[in-house]
Write a protein that holds these residues in place. Structure first.
Motif, PDB file in Angstrom:
ATOM      1  N   PHE A   1       0.872  -1.190   0.000  1.00 15.08           N
ATOM      2  CA  PHE A   1       0.000   0.000   0.000  1.00 15.08           C
ATOM      3  C   PHE A   1       0.898   1.226   0.000  1.00 15.08           C
ATOM      4  CE2 PHE A   1       0.523  -1.580   4.301  1.00 15.08           C
ATOM      5  CZ  PHE A   1       0.793  -0.470   5.066  1.00 15.08           C
TER       6      PHE A   1
ATOM      7  N   VAL B   1       3.297   4.405   0.232  1.00 13.78           N
ATOM      8  CA  VAL B   1       4.274   4.868   1.218  1.00 13.78           C
ATOM      9  C   VAL B   1       4.407   6.373   1.056  1.00 13.78           C
ATOM     10  CG1 VAL B   1       6.719   4.886   1.826  1.00 13.78           C
ATOM     11  CG2 VAL B   1       5.595   2.732   1.228  1.00 13.78           C
ATOM     12  N   ASN B   2       4.353   7.096   2.167  1.00  7.01           N
ATOM     13  CA  ASN B   2       4.550   8.528   2.012  1.00  7.01           C
ATOM     14  C   ASN B   2       6.028   8.884   1.973  1.00  7.01           C
ATOM     15  OD1 ASN B   2       5.077  11.335   3.129  1.00  7.01           O
ATOM     16  ND2 ASN B   2       2.965  11.442   2.453  1.00  7.01           N
ATOM     17  N   ARG B   3       6.766   8.455   2.984  1.00 10.32           N
ATOM     18  CA  ARG B   3       8.195   8.760   3.015  1.00 10.32           C
ATOM     19  C   ARG B   3       8.921   7.452   3.263  1.00 10.32           C
ATOM     20  NH1 ARG B   3      11.404  13.298   6.550  1.00 10.32           N
ATOM     21  NH2 ARG B   3      12.727  13.897   4.804  1.00 10.32           N
TER      22      ARG B   3
ATOM     23  N   CYS C   1      -3.839  10.227   4.191  1.00  5.99           N
ATOM     24  CA  CYS C   1      -2.819  11.267   4.072  1.00  5.99           C
ATOM     25  C   CYS C   1      -3.470  12.584   3.675  1.00  5.99           C
ATOM     26  CB  CYS C   1      -1.786  10.862   3.038  1.00  5.99           C
ATOM     27  SG  CYS C   1      -0.511  12.099   2.801  1.00  5.99           S
TER      28      CYS C   1
ATOM     29  N   TRP D   1      -4.625  10.757  -0.531  1.00  2.00           N
ATOM     30  CA  TRP D   1      -4.776   9.316  -0.700  1.00  2.00           C
ATOM     31  C   TRP D   1      -5.093   8.660   0.636  1.00  2.00           C
ATOM     32  CZ3 TRP D   1      -1.632   6.092   2.077  1.00  2.00           C
ATOM     33  CH2 TRP D   1      -0.404   6.592   2.522  1.00  2.00           C
TER      34      TRP D   1
ATOM     35  N   SER E   1      10.085   9.770  16.782  1.00  3.49           N
ATOM     36  CA  SER E   1      10.602   8.792  15.829  1.00  3.49           C
ATOM     37  C   SER E   1      12.127   8.730  15.914  1.00  3.49           C
ATOM     38  CB  SER E   1      10.177   9.188  14.419  1.00  3.49           C
ATOM     39  OG  SER E   1      10.821   8.392  13.460  1.00  3.49           O
TER      40      SER E   1
ATOM     41  N   GLU F   1      13.668   9.004  13.323  1.00  2.00           N
ATOM     42  CA  GLU F   1      13.996   9.987  12.294  1.00  2.00           C
ATOM     43  C   GLU F   1      14.438  11.276  12.971  1.00  2.00           C
ATOM     44  OE1 GLU F   1      10.617  10.819   9.869  1.00  2.00           O
ATOM     45  OE2 GLU F   1      11.739  12.140   8.536  1.00  2.00           O
TER      46      GLU F   1
ATOM     47  N   PHE G   1       7.647  15.578  10.422  1.00  2.00           N
ATOM     48  CA  PHE G   1       6.715  14.552  10.895  1.00  2.00           C
ATOM     49  C   PHE G   1       7.402  13.476  11.724  1.00  2.00           C
ATOM     50  CE2 PHE G   1       4.868  15.788   6.615  1.00  2.00           C
ATOM     51  CZ  PHE G   1       4.200  16.876   7.167  1.00  2.00           C
ATOM     52  N   ASN G   2       8.456  13.852  12.424  1.00  2.00           N
ATOM     53  CA  ASN G   2       9.154  12.845  13.214  1.00  2.00           C
ATOM     54  C   ASN G   2       8.649  12.804  14.656  1.00  2.00           C
ATOM     55  OD1 ASN G   2      10.161  15.213  14.144  1.00  2.00           O
ATOM     56  ND2 ASN G   2      12.322  14.679  13.936  1.00  2.00           N
TER      57      ASN G   2
ATOM     58  N   ASP H   1       9.778   0.586   5.032  1.00  2.00           N
ATOM     59  CA  ASP H   1       9.133   1.819   4.573  1.00  2.00           C
ATOM     60  C   ASP H   1       7.847   2.128   5.329  1.00  2.00           C
ATOM     61  OD1 ASP H   1      11.119   2.292   2.790  1.00  2.00           O
ATOM     62  OD2 ASP H   1      10.045   1.509   1.044  1.00  2.00           O
TER      63      ASP H   1
ATOM     64  N   ARG I   1       5.235   1.373  14.657  1.00  3.15           N
ATOM     65  CA  ARG I   1       4.657   2.645  14.256  1.00  3.15           C
ATOM     66  C   ARG I   1       3.325   2.885  14.964  1.00  3.15           C
ATOM     67  NH1 ARG I   1       2.714   3.097   8.344  1.00  3.15           N
ATOM     68  NH2 ARG I   1       2.225   5.173   9.132  1.00  3.15           N
TER      69      ARG I   1
ATOM     70  N   GLY J   1      -3.005  10.731   8.683  1.00  2.00           N
ATOM     71  CA  GLY J   1      -1.848   9.891   8.355  1.00  2.00           C
ATOM     72  C   GLY J   1      -0.534  10.493   8.828  1.00  2.00           C
ATOM     73  N   VAL J   2      -0.444  11.800   8.724  1.00  2.00           N
ATOM     74  CA  VAL J   2       0.788  12.492   9.051  1.00  2.00           C
ATOM     75  C   VAL J   2       1.192  12.273  10.515  1.00  2.00           C
ATOM     76  CG1 VAL J   2      -0.473  14.610   9.566  1.00  2.00           C
ATOM     77  CG2 VAL J   2       1.899  14.746   8.895  1.00  2.00           C
TER      78      VAL J   2
ATOM     79  N   CYS K   1       0.593   9.351  12.132  1.00  3.23           N
ATOM     80  CA  CYS K   1       0.836   7.925  12.386  1.00  3.23           C
ATOM     81  C   CYS K   1       2.343   7.682  12.272  1.00  3.23           C
ATOM     82  CB  CYS K   1       0.057   7.061  11.401  1.00  3.23           C
ATOM     83  SG  CYS K   1      -1.722   7.267  11.579  1.00  3.23           S
TER      84      CYS K   1
ATOM     85  N   TRP L   1       8.716   4.329  12.662  1.00  2.00           N
ATOM     86  CA  TRP L   1      10.037   4.121  13.293  1.00  2.00           C
ATOM     87  C   TRP L   1      10.057   4.763  14.686  1.00  2.00           C
ATOM     88  CZ3 TRP L   1      10.105   7.289   8.633  1.00  2.00           C
ATOM     89  CH2 TRP L   1      10.034   6.541   7.456  1.00  2.00           C
TER      90      TRP L   1
HETATM   91  N1  LIG Z   1       8.705   9.288  11.143  1.00  2.00           N
HETATM   92  C1  LIG Z   1       7.815   9.600  10.175  1.00  2.00           C
HETATM   93  N2  LIG Z   1       6.575   9.088  10.249  1.00  2.00           N
HETATM   94  C2  LIG Z   1       5.641   9.380   9.288  1.00  2.00           C
HETATM   95  C3  LIG Z   1       5.983  10.229   8.209  1.00  2.00           C
HETATM   96  C4  LIG Z   1       7.298  10.765   8.160  1.00  2.00           C
HETATM   97  O1  LIG Z   1       7.658  11.523   7.243  1.00  2.00           O
HETATM   98  N3  LIG Z   1       8.183  10.427   9.149  1.00  2.00           N
HETATM   99  N4  LIG Z   1       5.026  10.532   7.265  1.00  2.00           N
HETATM  100  C5  LIG Z   1       3.640  10.455   7.731  1.00  2.00           C
HETATM  101  C6  LIG Z   1       2.672  10.619   6.669  1.00  2.00           C
HETATM  102  S1  LIG Z   1       2.531  12.166   6.005  1.00  2.00           S
HETATM  103  C7  LIG Z   1       1.811   9.618   6.293  1.00  2.00           C
HETATM  104  S2  LIG Z   1       0.554   9.932   5.230  1.00  2.00           S
HETATM  105  C8  LIG Z   1       1.963   8.252   6.809  1.00  2.00           C
HETATM  106  C9  LIG Z   1       2.044   7.295   5.666  1.00  2.00           C
HETATM  107  O2  LIG Z   1       2.294   6.010   6.138  1.00  2.00           O
HETATM  108  P1  LIG Z   1       2.832   4.912   5.151  1.00  2.00           P
HETATM  109  O3  LIG Z   1       4.009   5.508   4.426  1.00  2.00           O
HETATM  110  O4  LIG Z   1       3.184   3.714   5.950  1.00  2.00           O
HETATM  111  O5  LIG Z   1       1.703   4.605   4.204  1.00  2.00           O
HETATM  112  O6  LIG Z   1       3.115   8.125   7.611  1.00  2.00           O
HETATM  113  C10 LIG Z   1       3.337   9.181   8.505  1.00  2.00           C
HETATM  114  N5  LIG Z   1       4.416   8.834   9.393  1.00  2.00           N
END
Ligand SMILES: Nc1nc2c(c(=O)[nH]1)N[C@H]1C(S)=C(S)[C@@H](COP(=O)(O)O)O[C@H]1N2
Ligand SMILES: [Mo]
Length: 447
Positions: free
Chosen positions: A295, A297-299, A347, A351, A381, A383, A388-389, A417, A423, A431-432, A434, A437
């Motif tokens: 499914f 992946v955003n980052r 997100c 999506w 995170s 990260e 978004f950490n 990923d 998580r 989503g942002v 969630c 790591w």
């Molecule tokens: N550590 C971390 N978590 C993050 C992100 C990120 O950039 N860094 N992006 C977020 C965003 S914007 C979204 S939409 C979701 C996407 O989860 P997925 O990539 O597993 O689908 O993760 C979130 N978790």
């Protein structure tokens, strides 16, 4: 000196401006405006057509505005984690974002983006229908008209700005030199204010034009018989209309069809399964791969600078509560009671997807470190940088029975990923937030 007319009125009253200056302005129209104005000759233009497009926008735009503001609230502005952070007196009432229904954010965000995209052709058609007014000279005859035209500038400029920034954002194209969220949020208020003024001003005219209906008897004889509407005080109807090339009904159908087509090419990104491939207009739309981790992946882990070493056997989850601190390794987490839930990731770029997650309940983790009554949980995170950490969760988001530190998805280990080793997944959470790591969770009783 103001001139006096036969009916006793003066130019001053007519114009509402110091007259000599205004007269001069009226006499010296910029080259081309008259010709440009007369150049708009479509027989379709008129109050009825403008009112049809206006009516469609009036019925749908409030939903786009409302879902947009809800999305802002979902980010948790009370924790200073919505964007923009400082909105001054444009602050919304601060409410706890609910965790139920779990698809709440998926729907508000999906509607905002999909409907926003679908309305683009309607907005353009509406602007096309009033374009001769752009060339009216003098541009205003009274202070009231100056104000009206200023509000139109904010209205038109506002919606074009919202469309442009919104579209660029969902394409992940950050071409502008300013922050998207800040610009889109403030732009929304400018546009909404101008819209309220515009509706207050024009609603009666829209209703009467719709009541009057289109000129009769055009359809049976085809497009070439398209008749102009009767001359109107707003000057929308062309003084010397050209012959028609399309019927009025045809024009409206074309715009409506365009909107539906855009919707059809967009909506797939908020659906799971093969229909995702129909989201041709969006970069995350088409092919997220197969298998349990197949499914969007955003980052990626690589983009976030997460190495295999970071997430290997030495990884520990740190739990904090006041002075207490506990660390747990991954086998330790797997040995705790596992809970599964089918929950969406939605997100902000539009999506979304629903997956089957398994892991440890956040409230069990709170219990583990003795946090009986936390007000918030602060998640960080591995990260090191990026917007978004980290995230702050509300108490209801910590204590929902389906709120998880997920370790597995669809029966398999999380992929790198998607956030391995662990998580956050919380019902109705954007989503942002969630966070992937995860390294530490700190429960706080002081907010
Ligand atoms: N550590 C971390 N978590 C993050 C992100 C990120 O950039 N860094 N992006 C977020 C965003 S914007 C979204 S939409 C979701 C996407 O989860 P997925 O990539 O597993 O689908 O993760 C979130 N978790
Ligand atoms: Mo996202």
């Amino acid at each position: 000196m103001p001139g006096r007319h036969d009916d006793g009125s003066t130019d001053e009253r007519e114009y509402g401006f110091p007259v000599p200056m205004w007269r001069a302005l009226a006499r010296h129209s910029p080259p081309g405006t008259g010709a440009a104005r007369r150049g708009w000759r479509s027989p379709l233009r008129g109050p009825w057509l403008t009112s049809v497009y206006g009516g469609i926008l009036l019925a749908t735009l409030p939903l786009v505005i409302l879902t947009g503001l809800l999305d802002y609230l979902a980010y948790g502005p009370q924790f200073n984690q919505a964007f923009p952070r400082d909105v001054g007196w444009l602050r919304l009432p601060q409410v706890d974002w609910p965790t139920r229904p779990s698809w709440l954010f998926r729907v508000t965000q999906g509607l905002h983006v999909t409907l926003g995209i679908m309305l683009v052709p309607v907005v353009l058609a509406k602007l096309w229908s009033v374009i001769p007014k752009l060339f009216v000279w003098p541009p205003a005859r009274s202070v009231a008209q100056v104000l009206e035209r200023l509000s139109l500038l904010l209205l038109v400029g506002g919606i074009l700005f919202e469309i442009a920034t919104g579209l660029l954002n969902i394409q992940y194209a950050y071409l502008f030199g300013f922050d998207f969220y800040t610009a889109h949020y403030f732009g929304a208020w400018v546009f909404t204010g101008a819209l309220v003024a515009h509706v207050a001003l024009k609603l009666p005219r829209m209703v009467s034009a719709l009541r009057a209906g289109p000129p009769a008897d055009e359809t049976p004889s085809g497009p070439t018989a398209t008749r102009p509407e009767p001359p109107d005080p707003d000057g929308l109807v062309a003084p010397q209309p050209a012959a028609g090339t399309v019927s009025r009904r045809g024009a409206v159908t074309l715009v409506g069809g365009g909107a539906l087509l855009l919707g059809a090419l967009t909506v797939g990104q908020t659906l799971d399964g093969p229909l995702r491939r129909t989201a041709l207009l969006l970069p995350r739309g088409q092919d997220p791969g197969d298998g349990p981790n197949g499914f969007p992946v955003n980052r990626t882990a690589a983009a976030a600078g997460i190495s295999a070493e970071d997430t290997g056997p030495d990884w520990r989850l740190t739990l904090r509560n006041g002075g207490r601190e506990i660390t747990v390794d991954r086998p330790g987490l797997l040995a705790m009671t596992q809970h599964s839930a089918r929950l969406p990731i939605a997100c902000v770029e539009g999506w979304s997807t629903q997956q089957y997650w398994t892991g440890v309940r956040l409230r069990d983790l709170a219990g583990l470190v003795g946090a009986v009554d936390p007000v918030t949980a602060q998640i960080r995170s591995l990260e090191r940088s990026g917007l978004f950490n980290q995230v702050t969760l509300q108490a209801n988001q910590v204590f929902d029975a389906d709120s998880l530190l997920a370790l597995r998805v669809n029966g398999a280990e999380l992929s790198a990923d998607h956030g391995y080793p662990a998580r956050i997944i919380v019902p109705a959470l954007p989503g942002v937030h969630c966070t992937k790591w995860v390294a530490t969770i700190e429960f706080r009783t002081d907010g």
